[in-house]
Design a protein around this motif. Sequence first.
Motif, PDB file in Angstrom:
ATOM      1  N   ALA A 166      21.445   1.671 -17.818  1.00 35.67           N
ATOM      2  CA  ALA A 166      22.239   2.219 -16.704  1.00 35.67           C
ATOM      3  C   ALA A 166      21.368   3.072 -15.791  1.00 35.67           C
ATOM      4  O   ALA A 166      20.551   3.870 -16.266  1.00 35.67           O
ATOM      5  CB  ALA A 166      23.384   3.058 -17.268  1.00 35.67           C
ATOM      6  N   GLY A 167      21.515   2.872 -14.491  1.00 35.22           N
ATOM      7  CA  GLY A 167      20.817   3.696 -13.507  1.00 35.22           C
ATOM      8  C   GLY A 167      19.391   3.266 -13.205  1.00 35.22           C
ATOM      9  O   GLY A 167      18.766   3.781 -12.275  1.00 35.22           O
ATOM     10  N   LEU A 168      18.872   2.318 -13.976  1.00 35.57           N
ATOM     11  CA  LEU A 168      17.452   1.945 -13.802  1.00 35.57           C
ATOM     12  C   LEU A 168      17.182   1.344 -12.422  1.00 35.57           C
ATOM     13  O   LEU A 168      16.270   1.768 -11.709  1.00 35.57           O
ATOM     14  CB  LEU A 168      17.034   0.960 -14.900  1.00 35.57           C
ATOM     15  N   VAL A 169      18.004   0.362 -12.042  1.00 30.01           N
ATOM     16  CA  VAL A 169      17.751  -0.343 -10.777  1.00 30.01           C
ATOM     17  C   VAL A 169      17.908   0.613  -9.590  1.00 30.01           C
ATOM     18  O   VAL A 169      17.087   0.600  -8.656  1.00 30.01           O
ATOM     19  CB  VAL A 169      18.699  -1.562 -10.642  1.00 30.01           C
ATOM     20  N   GLU A 170      18.915   1.486  -9.634  1.00 28.61           N
ATOM     21  CA  GLU A 170      19.102   2.467  -8.548  1.00 28.61           C
ATOM     22  C   GLU A 170      17.848   3.344  -8.427  1.00 28.61           C
ATOM     23  O   GLU A 170      17.404   3.672  -7.330  1.00 28.61           O
ATOM     24  CB  GLU A 170      20.318   3.355  -8.825  1.00 28.61           C
ATOM     25  N   GLY A 171      17.271   3.706  -9.567  1.00 27.16           N
ATOM     26  CA  GLY A 171      16.070   4.558  -9.591  1.00 27.16           C
ATOM     27  C   GLY A 171      14.872   3.882  -8.939  1.00 27.16           C
ATOM     28  O   GLY A 171      14.027   4.540  -8.331  1.00 27.16           O
ATOM     29  N   TRP A 172      14.808   2.550  -9.031  1.00 28.43           N
ATOM     30  CA  TRP A 172      13.683   1.823  -8.443  1.00 28.43           C
ATOM     31  C   TRP A 172      13.614   2.024  -6.925  1.00 28.43           C
ATOM     32  O   TRP A 172      12.541   1.943  -6.331  1.00 28.43           O
ATOM     33  CB  TRP A 172      13.805   0.325  -8.734  1.00 28.43           C
ATOM     34  N   LEU A 173      14.778   2.280  -6.304  1.00 26.02           N
ATOM     35  CA  LEU A 173      14.796   2.430  -4.840  1.00 26.02           C
ATOM     36  C   LEU A 173      14.015   3.668  -4.403  1.00 26.02           C
ATOM     37  O   LEU A 173      13.592   3.774  -3.253  1.00 26.02           O
ATOM     38  CB  LEU A 173      16.234   2.513  -4.329  1.00 26.02           C
ATOM     39  N   GLN A 174      13.844   4.625  -5.314  1.00 22.49           N
ATOM     40  CA  GLN A 174      13.128   5.871  -4.982  1.00 22.49           C
ATOM     41  C   GLN A 174      11.627   5.762  -5.270  1.00 22.49           C
ATOM     42  O   GLN A 174      10.874   6.679  -4.964  1.00 22.49           O
ATOM     43  CB  GLN A 174      13.680   7.064  -5.811  1.00 22.49           C
ATOM     44  N   GLU A 175      11.209   4.656  -5.875  1.00 22.25           N
ATOM     45  CA  GLU A 175       9.805   4.550  -6.289  1.00 22.25           C
ATOM     46  C   GLU A 175       8.884   4.383  -5.092  1.00 22.25           C
ATOM     47  O   GLU A 175       9.257   3.797  -4.083  1.00 22.25           O
ATOM     48  CB  GLU A 175       9.615   3.314  -7.172  1.00 22.25           C
ATOM     49  N   ASP A 176       7.659   4.855  -5.261  1.00 20.55           N
ATOM     50  CA  ASP A 176       6.632   4.709  -4.235  1.00 20.55           C
ATOM     51  C   ASP A 176       5.794   3.457  -4.440  1.00 20.55           C
ATOM     52  O   ASP A 176       5.728   2.584  -3.611  1.00 20.55           O
ATOM     53  CB  ASP A 176       5.673   5.898  -4.323  1.00 20.55           C
ATOM     54  N   ARG A 177       5.153   3.422  -5.610  1.00 22.20           N
ATOM     55  CA  ARG A 177       4.097   2.443  -5.786  1.00 22.20           C
ATOM     56  C   ARG A 177       4.524   1.066  -6.293  1.00 22.20           C
ATOM     57  O   ARG A 177       4.108   0.071  -5.697  1.00 22.20           O
ATOM     58  CB  ARG A 177       2.979   3.011  -6.663  1.00 22.20           C
ATOM     59  N   PRO A 178       5.283   0.995  -7.377  1.00 23.15           N
ATOM     60  CA  PRO A 178       5.564  -0.380  -7.805  1.00 23.15           C
ATOM     61  C   PRO A 178       6.231  -1.154  -6.672  1.00 23.15           C
ATOM     62  O   PRO A 178       6.996  -0.588  -5.900  1.00 23.15           O
ATOM     63  CB  PRO A 178       6.528  -0.197  -8.980  1.00 23.15           C
ATOM     64  N   ARG A 179       5.872  -2.410  -6.556  1.00 18.74           N
ATOM     65  CA  ARG A 179       6.525  -3.255  -5.557  1.00 18.74           C
ATOM     66  C   ARG A 179       7.463  -4.189  -6.284  1.00 18.74           C
ATOM     67  O   ARG A 179       7.043  -4.894  -7.195  1.00 18.74           O
ATOM     68  CB  ARG A 179       5.487  -4.099  -4.827  1.00 18.74           C
ATOM     69  N   ARG A 180       8.700  -4.181  -5.870  1.00 12.11           N
ATOM     70  CA  ARG A 180       9.679  -5.067  -6.480  1.00 12.11           C
ATOM     71  C   ARG A 180      10.348  -5.862  -5.363  1.00 12.11           C
ATOM     72  O   ARG A 180      10.608  -5.319  -4.286  1.00 12.11           O
ATOM     73  CB  ARG A 180      10.726  -4.266  -7.250  1.00 12.11           C
ATOM     74  N   ALA A 181      10.608  -7.125  -5.646  1.00 11.31           N
ATOM     75  CA  ALA A 181      11.258  -7.967  -4.640  1.00 11.31           C
ATOM     76  C   ALA A 181      12.203  -8.924  -5.339  1.00 11.31           C
ATOM     77  O   ALA A 181      12.097  -9.159  -6.549  1.00 11.31           O
ATOM     78  CB  ALA A 181      10.215  -8.734  -3.838  1.00 11.31           C
ATOM     79  N   VAL A 182      13.136  -9.437  -4.555  1.00  9.18           N
ATOM     80  CA  VAL A 182      14.108 -10.382  -5.099  1.00  9.18           C
ATOM     81  C   VAL A 182      14.091 -11.670  -4.274  1.00  9.18           C
ATOM     82  O   VAL A 182      13.782 -11.642  -3.076  1.00  9.18           O
ATOM     83  CB  VAL A 182      15.543  -9.786  -5.089  1.00  9.18           C
ATOM     84  N   ALA A 183      14.416 -12.767  -4.932  1.00 11.30           N
ATOM     85  CA  ALA A 183      14.650 -14.030  -4.229  1.00 11.30           C
ATOM     86  C   ALA A 183      16.157 -14.145  -4.077  1.00 11.30           C
ATOM     87  O   ALA A 183      16.897 -14.051  -5.064  1.00 11.30           O
ATOM     88  CB  ALA A 183      14.105 -15.199  -5.039  1.00 11.30           C
ATOM     89  N   VAL A 184      16.594 -14.285  -2.821  1.00  9.24           N
ATOM     90  CA  VAL A 184      18.026 -14.281  -2.525  1.00  9.24           C
ATOM     91  C   VAL A 184      18.427 -15.626  -1.932  1.00  9.24           C
ATOM     92  O   VAL A 184      17.778 -16.113  -1.004  1.00  9.24           O
ATOM     93  CB  VAL A 184      18.359 -13.140  -1.524  1.00  9.24           C
TER      94      VAL A 184
END
Length: 177
Positions: free
Chosen positions: A36-54
């Motif tokens: 719980a809360g992990l994905v929301e926390g990713w929005l505040q991250e600086d360095r890791p790059r995360r992307a989605v295929a939509v």
Amino acid sequence: MDVRPLAPDHVAPLQDFFRRVPESDHNSFAEDVLEAGLVEGWLQEDRPRRAVAVDDDGTVIGYVALLPQVGWSSHVGSLRVVVDPAARGRGVGRELARYGLLASFEMGLTKTVVEVVADAVPAIGMFQGLGYEPEALLRDHVCDKAGKKHDLVVLAHSVEGTWSGMASAGLEDELAG
Ligand SMILES: CC(C)(COP(=O)(O)OP(=O)(O)OC[C@H]1O[C@@H](n2cnc3c(N)ncnc32)[C@H](O)[C@@H]1OP(=O)(O)O)[C@@H](O)C(=O)NCCC(=O)NCCS
């Protein structure tokens, strides 16, 4: 299908995606993505790059993360790519892996690694097509739910081989532009 950097709109569809991906593939995330809360926390991250295929209807069908290492391996990025089983074989994984590699160049990382179960021959071929080379074989390194052990291959992409790697991946134009 579009590959987009993770944004607030993606949180709910990404959580749905994580719930859809079979448990056996969750090892590839290397994080407890259902926490719980992990994905929301990713929005505040600086360095890791995360992307989605939509997909056209907004469904998330794939995910990529480029996680920079810390300490004496801070020049290295670790890549994770997972595609919804229902959307595999359509080129989504390749696009996500290309995105992750471009992100590593943009971040100035000189080496990117990805871990793949040795039996996953098509996945290994996909990374080799992007310029990755098998660098280590870890015997009996992972254990599936049935208790069977499998070898793990570590594939690496180094900047020393970047230009040939990028040429094979068709990435030079994207970097130049
Ligand atoms: C590995 C993975 C990301 C590939 O995603 P995908 O969307 O199916 O891959 P693509 O459709 O982009 O295929 C890329 C290449 O691999 C081949 N390929 C992929 N899956 C294949 C399969 N099951 N059988 C045969 N070929 C396959 C494709 O033919 C393509 O090669 P080509 O362009 O020469 O034809 C996906 O299988 C997955 O999520 N696996 C579980 C997690 C994992 O192992 N991740 C990698 C380590 S983090």
